[in-house]
Design a protein around this motif. Sequence first.
Motif, PDB file in Angstrom:
ATOM      1  N   ALA A 242     -36.604  37.997 -10.237  1.00 56.28           N
ATOM      2  CA  ALA A 242     -36.794  37.046 -11.327  1.00 56.28           C
ATOM      3  C   ALA A 242     -37.889  37.604 -12.242  1.00 56.28           C
ATOM      4  CB  ALA A 242     -37.132  35.666 -10.786  1.00 56.28           C
ATOM      5  N   ILE A 243     -38.613  36.739 -12.907  1.00 57.35           N
ATOM      6  CA  ILE A 243     -39.671  37.148 -13.834  1.00 57.35           C
ATOM      7  C   ILE A 243     -40.957  36.414 -13.478  1.00 57.35           C
ATOM      8  CG2 ILE A 243     -38.074  37.710 -15.695  1.00 57.35           C
ATOM      9  CD1 ILE A 243     -38.641  34.983 -16.919  1.00 57.35           C
ATOM     10  N   PRO A 244     -42.105  36.891 -13.917  1.00 57.24           N
ATOM     11  CA  PRO A 244     -43.371  36.257 -13.543  1.00 57.24           C
ATOM     12  C   PRO A 244     -43.398  34.760 -13.865  1.00 57.24           C
ATOM     13  CG  PRO A 244     -43.791  38.368 -14.590  1.00 57.24           C
ATOM     14  CD  PRO A 244     -42.326  38.107 -14.730  1.00 57.24           C
ATOM     15  N   GLY A 245     -43.816  33.974 -12.883  1.00 58.41           N
ATOM     16  CA  GLY A 245     -43.899  32.532 -13.056  1.00 58.41           C
ATOM     17  C   GLY A 245     -42.620  31.786 -12.739  1.00 58.41           C
ATOM     18  N   HIS A 246     -41.561  32.507 -12.441  1.00 56.83           N
ATOM     19  CA  HIS A 246     -40.275  31.894 -12.116  1.00 56.83           C
ATOM     20  C   HIS A 246     -39.682  32.628 -10.919  1.00 56.83           C
ATOM     21  CE1 HIS A 246     -40.201  29.541 -15.890  1.00 56.83           C
ATOM     22  NE2 HIS A 246     -40.833  30.599 -16.384  1.00 56.83           N
ATOM     23  N   TYR A 247     -38.857  31.916 -10.142  1.00 60.18           N
ATOM     24  CA  TYR A 247     -38.411  32.480  -8.874  1.00 60.18           C
ATOM     25  C   TYR A 247     -36.913  32.254  -8.647  1.00 60.18           C
ATOM     26  CZ  TYR A 247     -43.380  32.731  -7.744  1.00 60.18           C
ATOM     27  OH  TYR A 247     -44.716  33.027  -7.768  1.00 60.18           O
ATOM     28  N   VAL A 248     -36.266  33.262  -8.087  1.00 65.59           N
ATOM     29  CA  VAL A 248     -34.982  33.058  -7.423  1.00 65.59           C
ATOM     30  C   VAL A 248     -35.284  32.370  -6.091  1.00 65.59           C
ATOM     31  CG1 VAL A 248     -32.993  34.183  -6.367  1.00 65.59           C
ATOM     32  CG2 VAL A 248     -33.958  35.097  -8.482  1.00 65.59           C
ATOM     33  N   GLU A 249     -34.518  31.335  -5.762  1.00 62.64           N
ATOM     34  CA  GLU A 249     -34.844  30.552  -4.578  1.00 62.64           C
ATOM     35  C   GLU A 249     -33.641  30.363  -3.658  1.00 62.64           C
ATOM     36  OE1 GLU A 249     -37.475  27.089  -5.124  1.00 62.64           O
ATOM     37  OE2 GLU A 249     -37.227  27.415  -7.275  1.00 62.64           O
ATOM     38  N   ASN A 250     -33.943  30.341  -2.361  1.00 64.63           N
ATOM     39  CA  ASN A 250     -32.969  29.948  -1.337  1.00 64.63           C
ATOM     40  C   ASN A 250     -31.737  30.861  -1.348  1.00 64.63           C
ATOM     41  OD1 ASN A 250     -34.766  27.805  -1.039  1.00 64.63           O
ATOM     42  ND2 ASN A 250     -33.503  26.404  -2.219  1.00 64.63           N
ATOM     43  N   VAL A 251     -31.965  32.122  -0.999  1.00 62.09           N
ATOM     44  CA  VAL A 251     -30.877  33.097  -0.900  1.00 62.09           C
ATOM     45  C   VAL A 251     -30.757  33.530   0.551  1.00 62.09           C
ATOM     46  CG1 VAL A 251     -30.008  35.350  -1.622  1.00 62.09           C
ATOM     47  CG2 VAL A 251     -31.212  33.890  -3.264  1.00 62.09           C
ATOM     48  N   SER A 252     -29.554  33.408   1.098  1.00 67.54           N
ATOM     49  CA  SER A 252     -29.287  33.795   2.483  1.00 67.54           C
ATOM     50  C   SER A 252     -28.293  34.949   2.504  1.00 67.54           C
ATOM     51  CB  SER A 252     -28.713  32.597   3.251  1.00 67.54           C
ATOM     52  OG  SER A 252     -28.258  32.999   4.532  1.00 67.54           O
ATOM     53  N   LEU A 253     -28.685  36.028   3.204  1.00 64.28           N
ATOM     54  CA  LEU A 253     -27.801  37.176   3.407  1.00 64.28           C
ATOM     55  C   LEU A 253     -27.569  37.334   4.905  1.00 64.28           C
ATOM     56  CD1 LEU A 253     -29.548  39.849   1.104  1.00 64.28           C
ATOM     57  CD2 LEU A 253     -27.840  38.168   0.446  1.00 64.28           C
ATOM     58  N   SER A 254     -26.319  37.490   5.324  1.00 62.58           N
ATOM     59  CA  SER A 254     -26.052  37.684   6.745  1.00 62.58           C
ATOM     60  C   SER A 254     -24.927  38.688   6.940  1.00 62.58           C
ATOM     61  CB  SER A 254     -25.694  36.353   7.419  1.00 62.58           C
ATOM     62  OG  SER A 254     -24.512  35.810   6.883  1.00 62.58           O
ATOM     63  N   ASN A 255     -25.090  39.482   8.010  1.00 63.34           N
ATOM     64  CA  ASN A 255     -24.108  40.529   8.337  1.00 63.34           C
ATOM     65  C   ASN A 255     -23.868  41.450   7.135  1.00 63.34           C
ATOM     66  OD1 ASN A 255     -23.843  39.412  10.908  1.00 63.34           O
ATOM     67  ND2 ASN A 255     -22.118  38.127  10.292  1.00 63.34           N
ATOM     68  N   ILE A 256     -24.922  42.154   6.776  1.00 60.69           N
ATOM     69  CA  ILE A 256     -24.909  43.022   5.601  1.00 60.69           C
ATOM     70  C   ILE A 256     -24.968  44.474   6.045  1.00 60.69           C
ATOM     71  CG2 ILE A 256     -26.077  43.604   3.448  1.00 60.69           C
ATOM     72  CD1 ILE A 256     -24.964  40.746   3.507  1.00 60.69           C
ATOM     73  N   ARG A 257     -24.083  45.298   5.499  1.00 68.74           N
ATOM     74  CA  ARG A 257     -24.067  46.734   5.782  1.00 68.74           C
ATOM     75  C   ARG A 257     -24.131  47.489   4.458  1.00 68.74           C
ATOM     76  NH1 ARG A 257     -25.119  51.610   7.863  1.00 68.74           N
ATOM     77  NH2 ARG A 257     -23.315  52.823   8.555  1.00 68.74           N
ATOM     78  N   PHE A 258     -25.268  48.137   4.186  1.00 66.80           N
ATOM     79  CA  PHE A 258     -25.446  48.953   2.985  1.00 66.80           C
ATOM     80  C   PHE A 258     -25.626  50.406   3.408  1.00 66.80           C
ATOM     81  CE2 PHE A 258     -27.563  45.413   0.198  1.00 66.80           C
ATOM     82  CZ  PHE A 258     -26.335  44.789   0.079  1.00 66.80           C
ATOM     83  N   HIS A 259     -24.803  51.275   2.863  1.00 60.28           N
ATOM     84  CA  HIS A 259     -24.904  52.706   3.163  1.00 60.28           C
ATOM     85  C   HIS A 259     -24.824  53.467   1.854  1.00 60.28           C
ATOM     86  CE1 HIS A 259     -23.966  56.681   4.868  1.00 60.28           C
ATOM     87  NE2 HIS A 259     -24.513  56.214   5.990  1.00 60.28           N
ATOM     88  N   ASN A 260     -25.942  54.098   1.478  1.00 60.46           N
ATOM     89  CA  ASN A 260     -25.996  54.761   0.175  1.00 60.46           C
ATOM     90  C   ASN A 260     -25.897  56.283   0.310  1.00 60.46           C
ATOM     91  OD1 ASN A 260     -28.522  55.125   1.322  1.00 60.46           O
ATOM     92  ND2 ASN A 260     -29.585  55.148  -0.655  1.00 60.46           N
ATOM     93  N   LYS A 261     -25.925  56.937  -0.831  1.00 64.29           N
ATOM     94  CA  LYS A 261     -25.767  58.387  -0.876  1.00 64.29           C
ATOM     95  C   LYS A 261     -26.988  59.100  -0.312  1.00 64.29           C
ATOM     96  CE  LYS A 261     -25.843  60.204  -4.954  1.00 64.29           C
ATOM     97  NZ  LYS A 261     -25.454  60.584  -6.336  1.00 64.29           N
TER      98      LYS A 261
END
Length: 498
Positions: free
Chosen positions: A367-386
């Motif tokens: 987000a930006i200063p003074g403001h927030y992204v709120e209440n985010v749930s991530l589950s069973n995540i697989r990230f594989h990068n280069k």
Amino acid sequence: MMKQKIILLVGLSMAILFCRAQDFLITQYGARPGRFNNTSAINKAIDACYKNGGGRVVIPAGTFKSGTLLLKENVELHLAMGAVLSASTDIKDFPLQPQPAYRSQKDPGGWRALIYAHAVTNIAITGQGTIDGNGARQKPDPDSRFRLDMDGRPRNLLFISCEQIRVEGIRMRNSGIWNQHYLDCEDVIVDRISVYNHSNRNNDGIDIDGCRRFVLSNAILDTDDDAIVLKSTGSAACENITITNCIVSSFCNAIKAGTESTGGFKNIAISNCVVKPSISKEPPIFGNPLGIAGLSLEIVDGGIMEGVSISNITIEGSQSPLYIRLGNRARKHTESASEPGVGILRDVVISNIVAYHTGNFGGSITAIPGHYVENVSLSNIRFHNKGAVQTGDFAGNVHKVPEDEKGYPQPTVWKELPASALFIRHAKNILVNGLMLGSKETDVRSPVIAVDVQGLQISNVAEVANSNSPVFCQAYQSKNILIDTPLNWNRKVIEYNE
């Protein structure tokens, strides 16, 4: 020549034979395949169908050139197998439609489209035929009032403030700009369509814009610009939207919500989709061959995004697997509208995501200063990068990552972030449960970085493959951080910094 005429007559005879009682065959109203402009003939068939109380307007096998078709209430436009509705390339065949009552940031002062409907109920486009917009040959309106992505190029399909819409089975190709645009519509079903759109600038696949009760399912889309896009370019929110069982390719963003966000987004469910590289061999007009982002959620022009559920997504390619962004571009949707304030992005659940062969931009929640992204749930995540990222290839100092409050919302502004997997900044209450990370080649970056985060819990972390970072998570000006030790991780888990 005689043989071709015989084949044509046989084909038309078969089409007549299989027409229903309420079918209106366009050839009976003067339409004919080839170079002939069929705009008037097809519109006559539509008018006759409408005046009869409704039915099907049938385009038989063959290629039929046309300008703007005005779809009317209770009319189904049916493209038979082998039928091609081919857009004229003369802008005069696409007259500006009267400005609708619903105003939008994308409203250029009048719209152009191959198939157009405004404020009508119970319409459909069906069949196994093809709509071809001849997009590479569609030129902008020379009038200087029209510019950028509002320069007068015709959409393949544009419905504004319509209700009870059904689009099934058809193939859509090569639009002049966005392929299909549903603006302020209700009760829409789009099913089993195929879209290939690599012919001009702004070649989106489908734009669901300020719509309510919309189902997109079983679609295959391959586009130069964004493929599946939820927008809110006017005062209406995108509400109660389901996207499922789609195969998506894009040189830009595969599945995205919020490039324009004035009206907001509520109750969005996206599931069982595959994001894969494009089959196009042509160089991108926008973006890059790998794609920019697999999943993007954004609020940048005010509005509220809440109640988003995303599950069972496989992502092959894309520079970034996940991009969640609350910004403050604050673009007005009309000149007379008041400037929107900072919006809200909250209550997002994302589960069962596999992303591999991705680039090195990393995932982000910011987000930006003074403001927030709120209440985010991530589950069973697989990230594989280069991987193969070395010091100096990225913004190694987190304080050098620009806030870019007013910028276009896309991970290209940062490119390689200092976190290889998740860069989280200005966020509250972030929960990650079940995380598998890795790189094809060694990556020196910390897998996770938190900046101004209030509440971050990461549990059940598998071994992080090919990481050369001395610490799993770096936390700056953050509190209430709880992170499980990754399997086989013998280095520092959390490092707090000022």
